[in-house]
Design a protein around this motif. Structure first.
Motif, mmCIF file in Angstrom:
data_model
loop_
_atom_site.group_PDB
_atom_site.id
_atom_site.type_symbol
_atom_site.label_atom_id
_atom_site.label_comp_id
_atom_site.label_asym_id
_atom_site.label_seq_id
_atom_site.Cartn_x
_atom_site.Cartn_y
_atom_site.Cartn_z
ATOM 1 N N UNK A 80 8.587 3.353 13.436
ATOM 2 C CA UNK A 80 9.329 2.816 12.312
ATOM 3 C C UNK A 80 8.592 2.802 10.992
ATOM 4 N N UNK A 81 9.272 2.269 9.972
ATOM 5 C CA UNK A 81 8.741 2.232 8.609
ATOM 6 C C UNK A 81 9.108 0.924 7.935
ATOM 7 N N UNK A 82 8.357 0.598 6.869
ATOM 8 C CA UNK A 82 8.574 -0.620 6.097
ATOM 9 C C UNK A 82 8.280 -0.310 4.632
ATOM 10 N N UNK A 83 9.306 -0.395 3.795
ATOM 11 C CA UNK A 83 9.151 -0.068 2.384
ATOM 12 C C UNK A 83 9.589 -1.223 1.502
ATOM 13 N N UNK A 84 8.788 -1.508 0.479
ATOM 14 C CA UNK A 84 9.137 -2.496 -0.536
ATOM 15 C C UNK A 84 9.090 -1.813 -1.899
ATOM 16 N N UNK A 85 10.232 -1.808 -2.583
ATOM 17 C CA UNK A 85 10.342 -1.187 -3.907
ATOM 18 C C UNK A 85 9.823 0.253 -3.886
ATOM 19 N N UNK A 86 10.151 0.951 -2.801
ATOM 20 C CA UNK A 86 9.779 2.352 -2.687
ATOM 21 C C UNK A 86 8.369 2.608 -2.189
ATOM 22 N N UNK A 87 7.594 1.545 -1.964
ATOM 23 C CA UNK A 87 6.226 1.718 -1.471
ATOM 24 C C UNK A 87 6.191 1.642 0.046
ATOM 25 N N UNK A 88 5.425 2.529 0.647
ATOM 26 C CA UNK A 88 5.187 2.481 2.087
ATOM 27 C C UNK A 88 4.145 1.401 2.351
ATOM 28 N N UNK A 89 4.597 0.226 2.765
ATOM 29 C CA UNK A 89 3.682 -0.899 2.929
ATOM 30 C C UNK A 89 2.747 -0.724 4.121
ATOM 31 N N UNK A 90 3.147 0.063 5.100
ATOM 32 C CA UNK A 90 2.292 0.257 6.265
ATOM 33 C C UNK A 90 1.117 1.179 5.961
ATOM 34 N N UNK A 91 1.271 2.020 4.912
ATOM 35 C CA UNK A 91 0.203 2.949 4.544
ATOM 36 C C UNK A 91 -0.578 2.490 3.317
ATOM 37 N N UNK A 92 -0.120 1.418 2.666
ATOM 38 C CA UNK A 92 -0.745 0.967 1.418
ATOM 39 C C UNK A 92 -2.178 0.494 1.650
ATOM 40 N N UNK A 93 -3.048 0.824 0.703
ATOM 41 C CA UNK A 93 -4.430 0.365 0.744
ATOM 42 C C UNK A 93 -4.521 -1.063 0.191
ATOM 43 N N UNK A 94 -5.632 -1.732 0.475
ATOM 44 C CA UNK A 94 -5.785 -3.137 0.089
ATOM 45 C C UNK A 94 -5.634 -3.335 -1.412
ATOM 46 N N UNK A 95 -6.151 -2.412 -2.216
ATOM 47 C CA UNK A 95 -6.051 -2.548 -3.672
ATOM 48 C C UNK A 95 -4.595 -2.576 -4.129
ATOM 49 N N UNK A 96 -3.765 -1.720 -3.526
ATOM 50 C CA UNK A 96 -2.350 -1.697 -3.878
ATOM 51 C C UNK A 96 -1.638 -2.941 -3.363
ATOM 52 N N UNK A 97 -2.027 -3.404 -2.175
ATOM 53 C CA UNK A 97 -1.421 -4.611 -1.612
ATOM 54 C C UNK A 97 -1.669 -5.818 -2.502
ATOM 55 N N UNK A 98 -2.865 -5.905 -3.071
ATOM 56 C CA UNK A 98 -3.200 -7.034 -3.949
ATOM 57 C C UNK A 98 -2.322 -7.048 -5.191
ATOM 58 N N UNK A 99 -1.911 -5.863 -5.654
ATOM 59 C CA UNK A 99 -1.018 -5.794 -6.810
ATOM 60 C C UNK A 99 0.404 -6.196 -6.449
ATOM 61 N N UNK A 100 0.833 -5.810 -5.257
ATOM 62 C CA UNK A 100 2.200 -6.104 -4.823
ATOM 63 C C UNK A 100 2.380 -7.591 -4.555
ATOM 64 N N UNK A 101 1.420 -8.188 -3.852
ATOM 65 C CA UNK A 101 1.521 -9.598 -3.491
ATOM 66 C C UNK A 101 1.450 -10.480 -4.727
ATOM 67 N N UNK A 102 2.444 -11.321 -4.889
ATOM 68 C CA UNK A 102 2.456 -12.237 -6.018
ATOM 69 C C UNK A 102 3.154 -11.662 -7.226
ATOM 70 N N UNK A 103 2.917 -10.376 -7.541
ATOM 71 C CA UNK A 103 3.542 -9.775 -8.725
ATOM 72 C C UNK A 103 4.946 -9.260 -8.415
ATOM 73 N N UNK A 104 5.056 -8.390 -7.417
ATOM 74 C CA UNK A 104 6.357 -7.816 -7.045
ATOM 75 C C UNK A 104 7.035 -8.607 -5.940
ATOM 76 N N UNK A 105 6.227 -9.141 -5.037
ATOM 77 C CA UNK A 105 6.738 -9.896 -3.901
ATOM 78 C C UNK A 105 5.930 -11.184 -3.758
ATOM 79 N N UNK A 106 6.622 -12.293 -3.614
ATOM 80 C CA UNK A 106 5.950 -13.584 -3.416
ATOM 81 C C UNK A 106 6.391 -14.168 -2.083
ATOM 82 N N UNK A 107 5.595 -15.094 -1.575
ATOM 83 C CA UNK A 107 5.916 -15.706 -0.283
ATOM 84 C C UNK A 107 5.756 -17.208 -0.357
ATOM 85 N N UNK A 108 6.699 -17.910 0.236
ATOM 86 C CA UNK A 108 6.634 -19.367 0.374
ATOM 87 C C UNK A 108 6.458 -19.662 1.860
ATOM 88 N N UNK A 109 5.399 -20.379 2.191
ATOM 89 C CA UNK A 109 5.081 -20.619 3.588
ATOM 90 C C UNK A 109 5.712 -21.912 4.092
#
Length: 339
Positions: A80-109
């Motif tokens: 399978x696959x997982x995409x957020x705003x066109x990004x392949x989240x399963x293949x994303x590197x940590x640097x890209x993940x840090x940009x996505x988290x909080x800016x494009x996608x936020x989480x409430x625990x």
């Protein structure tokens, strides 16, 4: 039962979140836990989508994996696959993940006391997040933090900024978490059991506030919950999960009024409004199967009052309306369509 009546945003734009046939497993001692088994779901811009199921259904794993918050070596993606705003989240590197988290996608625990740092004042935590994602000075970040807390209907935001998390009530801490989530105007907000630790009155206040701010800003929400009543009041669409798979999906009002999978019917039968005063609440018999040794065929078979020989085969998730919005993984629906 009250149902959510807000109109569903037209899916004219690409989904902000798309999960397609996703399967993951957790290696364990002498076994493998099959946490997700072919999950497919999507969230459109501005939409509020619920994911519901018992503990062990895979809903929180889906939420955590969406932002790659699971420990990297603790699981394997098998399909399978997982995409957020066109990004392949399963293949994303940590640097890209840090940009996505909080800016494009936020989480409430689920529990804000574990999400907020107990040793730092609220103001420092909020301004650090704002400065990290936006080019603002400390004074500008503080002004924005105050404005965000005011948006959360907090009467004295300056005092809250000077407080430590343990000095605030549970409801106030969750309002701070919502303010943090909206601080960078994300396009998607994932809320994992955001009101479980709160009493019923505060639950409703927090969720109304969450929906209000999401509608104002056009933010899509993926709401993870075990509470059918919350889904009925706040979500446009719903996915029902069991043993790591989607077993029913559709517009919330339709699913609540006419559930088509026995598991969904069982969840609804446990709501207080479904029984007369003085009667015992209905419960689903049995337990969720061991995810390390899932049975062949329908995994709900041993708990289902409608089980039949055909259930020894795994039912596909089939469309049960002309538009293909409503789907159910049950041989009873397949039999109805064939007749």
């Amino acid at each position: 039962m009250p149902t959510h009546s807000a109109s569903i945003p037209a899916p004219s734009l690409a989904p902000v979140l798309t999960i397609d046939d996703l399967s993951i497993e957790f290696p364990a001692y002498r076994s493998t836990v099959k946490a997700l088994n072919g999950v497919s779901l999507h969230v459109n811009p501005g939409e509020i989508v619920g994911v519901i199921g018992e503990s062990g259904s895979g809903k929180s794993v889906t939420a955590m994996l969406s932002l790659r918050l699971l420990p990297e070596r603790s699981y394997r993606v098998t399909a399978g696959s997982l995409n957020i705003l066109g990004r392949d989240m399963l293949a994303a590197q940590e640097k890209e993940l840090l940009k996505v988290r909080g800016r494009d996608v936020a989480m409430i625990f689920q529990e804000p006391m574990t999400a907020l740092n107990p040793t730092r004042r609220i103001g420092r935590q909020m301004t650090d997040v704002i400065i990290h994602h936006q080019r603002l000075s400390k004074d500008q970040a503080r002004s924005k933090a105050i404005a965000l807390l005011r948006d959360m209907h907090i009467a004295d935001p300056e005092q809250v900024l000077e407080s430590f998390p343990f000095e605030l009530s549970g409801g106030m801490r969750q309002r701070v978490m919502i303010a943090l989530a909206f601080s960078c105007d994300p396009q998607l907000l994932i809320a994992d059991e955001p009101t479980t630790a709160l009493d019923v009155t505060v639950q409703r206040q927090v969720l109304l506030l969450l929906r209000e701010k999401a509608r104002e800003r056009g933010t899509a929400i993926l709401l993870i919950t075990h509470d059918m009543a919350l889904v009925s009041q706040f979500c446009d669409r719903v996915y029902v999960m069991y043993t790591g798979a989607v077993v029913e999906q559709g517009d919330t009002a339709q699913v609540m009024a006419d559930p088509r999978h026995p598991y969904t019917k069982g969840l609804l039968s446990g709501l207080p409004e479904q029984v007369r005063p003085g009667e015992a609440l209905m419960t689903i018999p049995g337990q969720v199967p061991n995810l390390s040794a899932l049975p062949d065929g329908c995994t709900f078979r041993d708990r289902c009052a409608f089980a039949m020989p055909k259930c020894l085969e795994r039912p596909p998730l089939l469309a049960i309306d002309a538009a293909g919005v409503r789907k159910s993984a049950c041989w009873l629906n397949a039999a109805e369509q064939a007749s």
